[in-house]
Design an enzyme around this catalytic site. Structure first.
Site, mmCIF file in Angstrom:
data_model
loop_
_atom_site.group_PDB
_atom_site.id
_atom_site.type_symbol
_atom_site.label_atom_id
_atom_site.label_comp_id
_atom_site.label_asym_id
_atom_site.label_seq_id
_atom_site.Cartn_x
_atom_site.Cartn_y
_atom_site.Cartn_z
ATOM 1 N N LYS A 188 0.895 -1.034 -0.266
ATOM 2 C CA LYS A 188 0.595 0.129 -0.003
ATOM 3 C C LYS A 188 0.402 1.027 -0.217
ATOM 4 O O LYS A 188 1.340 1.785 1.657
ATOM 5 C CB LYS A 188 -0.824 0.006 1.476
ATOM 6 C CG LYS A 188 -1.882 0.764 1.104
ATOM 7 C CD LYS A 188 -2.119 2.460 0.334
ATOM 8 C CE LYS A 188 -1.852 3.120 2.257
ATOM 9 N NZ LYS A 188 -1.970 4.115 1.475
ATOM 10 N N GLU A 191 -0.393 7.227 -1.285
ATOM 11 C CA GLU A 191 -1.436 7.753 -2.608
ATOM 12 C C GLU A 191 -0.646 9.593 -3.120
ATOM 13 O O GLU A 191 -1.644 9.889 -3.853
ATOM 14 C CB GLU A 191 -2.795 8.640 -2.015
ATOM 15 C CG GLU A 191 -2.958 9.400 -0.831
ATOM 16 C CD GLU A 191 -2.659 8.469 0.665
ATOM 17 O OE1 GLU A 191 -2.935 9.612 1.926
ATOM 18 O OE2 GLU A 191 -2.422 7.818 0.896
ATOM 19 N N SER A 241 5.495 8.713 10.285
ATOM 20 C CA SER A 241 5.643 9.670 11.495
ATOM 21 C C SER A 241 5.591 8.669 12.536
ATOM 22 O O SER A 241 4.376 7.770 12.651
ATOM 23 C CB SER A 241 4.004 10.697 10.639
ATOM 24 O OG SER A 241 3.221 10.050 11.026
ATOM 25 N N CYS A 296 13.683 10.369 6.601
ATOM 26 C CA CYS A 296 13.655 10.757 7.991
ATOM 27 C C CYS A 296 15.187 10.842 8.723
ATOM 28 O O CYS A 296 14.930 10.391 9.733
ATOM 29 C CB CYS A 296 13.125 9.038 8.621
ATOM 30 S SG CYS A 296 14.338 7.920 7.726
ATOM 31 N N GLU A 396 9.279 17.463 14.937
ATOM 32 C CA GLU A 396 10.073 16.700 13.669
ATOM 33 C C GLU A 396 9.003 17.722 12.212
ATOM 34 O O GLU A 396 7.744 17.728 12.299
ATOM 35 C CB GLU A 396 9.654 14.979 13.582
ATOM 36 C CG GLU A 396 9.417 15.080 11.301
ATOM 37 C CD GLU A 396 9.880 13.532 11.492
ATOM 38 O OE1 GLU A 396 10.392 13.054 10.863
ATOM 39 O OE2 GLU A 396 8.948 12.732 11.923
#
Length: 511
Positions: A188, A191, A241, A296, A396
């Protein structure tokens, strides 16, 4: 390879290509009529639509994958290796094509896209050694006439939920090892930039992977929840996240799955007075603004010891002045951010830092760019004297904002790093071997660089942080990857009579 099928777009919009799911070896529309926009971040225009899965689509995709897994698990090691080698060759040969897709939907410059593909292929190449990585242990005559040995076998159907910032590399980190070990994979992708997933699916088909072993299911939270809750999904790998990583971990484990969920980061780089300041400045700019800071493992905070802080900030600002921001296809150094909403969120942190007393040394807001002015632009930004109480320090940002925090010395810098909620990556710049050795022992972070700003481990080590940067016990790829995607059996065996298979003088072959 074709990654889109043109269908009628939703009411109120012009007709655009629609990115379909990839199920049973080819594009599949499913039952849902929901879709989402896919932007070109360099122009701000919607270039495609992506189909969003409905719950019934998830069920169908899992059913197809489960049937494929029952056959693929019985494929020999030699057969799986052949497919992996072929997949690696397809991606390597056509990497320019994939890089253009990454740049068009994510916005990263082409050189960065090529780097992403190369780091993903490292794990594919590592997975090609599955014969070694999956072999068990054997103890002969553990008791009189009894042997004990172990086997590693596939789990079945596993899911990979990948982030927008590395649409090719992160999926390759996971699905290479999962497929090598005999599992079927449902990916997945984000998107926001989904086309790379379909391109990779077509590459698997070209490499000879049986239909159904690799599936791409597009969508939003409906698709994610469907995979996390489905009883036939045995394991889930996630990168994103920290709040979503925590949600994925808790939801997946509550439904009885293995879960490795890699979360966010706030990576610090500690620069000691004896460091080579030119090397440190180069590293801070490279690690802070590559991929527009949407990594990240980006360095987002430089901890500069007071005695060298002014000189280091000057060197960083000088290098930033030479950076060119613009369309990733034009040879620029840094591209746009992924969406207008994310750009505005990052810009908001700059305003917060300024309100909290930080100095804006280099301001990327309103920068002139080499590209369409409607793109999602924010230039490299340098903040100095950022208060540690500011949200711009604590949270972040995930954008091209580099914060400098001045510290009195090594101990203060170490304490700040260890006090953080994240523990993903960190770096120290020094010419003192003793300080470096002490740092690697005492810092509470999973991945450490010594005069290396982005310490992403090579494929035969494992990737993952500590604290709120990782949920679950298993890191990505390396030894952890092969353990995560397999279940171990221990066999205790005794045979009373030896068997005899007859005479065959032919050279033995692997089939």
């Amino acid at each position: 390879m074709t990654d889109t099928t043109t269908l009628s777009a939703p009411a109120g919009s012009t007709e655009r290509p629609i990115i379909e799911h990839w199920v049973a070896g080819g594009p599949w529309s499913g039952a849902s009529e929901r879709s989402g926009p896919v932007f070109d971040p360099a122009t701000g225009e919607v270039q495609k639509l992506v189909r969003f899965a409905a719950p019934g689509d998830v069920d169908h995709a899992v059913r197809v994958a489960r049937e494929a897994a029952e056959t693929w698990r019985d494929a020999s090691i030699a057969r799986r290796q052949q497919v992996l080698f072929a997949f690696r060759q397809v991606v390597h040969t056509r990497r320019d094509e994939l890089a253009r897709i990454l740049t068009s939907e994510h916005g990263k410059v082409l050189s960065d896209a090529h780097g992403e593909i190369a780091r993903g292929l490292e794990v594919v190449e590592f997975a090609c050694g599955l014969g070694h990585h999956t072999k068990g242990a054997y103890s002969e005559n553990a008791s009189s006439g009894i042997d004990v040995y172990s086997l590693r076998q596939p789990l079945g159907v596993v899911a990979v939920i990948s982030p927008f910032n590395f649409p090719a590399m992160v999926p390759m980190w996971f699905f290479s090892i999962a497929i090598a070990t005999g599992n079927a994979v449902i990916l997945k992708p984000s998107e926001k930039d989904p086309s790379a997933a379909n391109w990779l699916a077509a590459a698997w088909t070209e490499a000879g992977l049986p239909a159904g072993v690799f599936t791409v299911l597009h969508g939003d939270k409906t698709a994610v929840d469907g995979l996390l809750e489905h009883p036939d999904i045995q394991a889930v790998s996630f990168v994103g996240s920290t709040p979503i990583a925590r949600y994925v971990y808790e939801t997946g484990t509550r439904h009885g799955k293995r879960v490795q969920a890699l979360g966010g980061a706030k990576n610090h780089m500690l620069v000691l007075p004896d460091a080579d300041l030119d090397l440190a400045a180069d590293a801070a700019v490279s690690a802070g603004f590559g991929s527009a800071g949407e990594r990240c493992m980006a360095i987002s905070v430089v901890l500069a010891v007071d005695t060298i802080a002014d000189a280091l900030v000057d060197r960083i600002a000088q290098r930033m002045a030479a950076l060119r921001t613009g369309d990733g296809t034009r040879g620029c150094d840094m591209g746009p951010l992924i969406t207008a909403e994310h750009r505005d969120k990052v810009t908001g942190y700059v305003a917060v830092a300024e309100q909290d007393g930080a100095s804006v040394v280099v301001d990327g807001r309103g920068i002139e760019v080499d590209g369409d002015p409607n793109g999602f632009w924010l230039g490299p930004t340098l903040l100095d004297r950022v208060p540690t109480a500011s949200a711009a320090y604590r949270e972040e940002i995930f954008g091209p904002v580099l914060s400098v925090v001045r510290v009195g010395g090594y101990e203060e810098g170490l304490d700040l790093i260890n006090a953080g909620v994240y523990g993903n990556g960190t770096a120290i710049f020094t010419n003192d071997g003793g300080a470096a050795r002490r740092f690697q022992r005492d810092v509470q972070v999973g991945m450490i660089g010594i005069n290396v700003p982005i310490p992403v481990p090579v494929a035969y080590h494992s990737f993952g942080g500590w604290k709120a940067s990782l949920f679950g016990d298993a890191k990505a790829y390396g030894v952890h990857g092969f353990e995560f995607y397999t279940a171990e059996k221990a066999v205790t065996s005794r045979w009373l009579d030896p068997s005899h298979g007859g005479v065959d003088l032919g050279f033995p072959q692997h089939t």
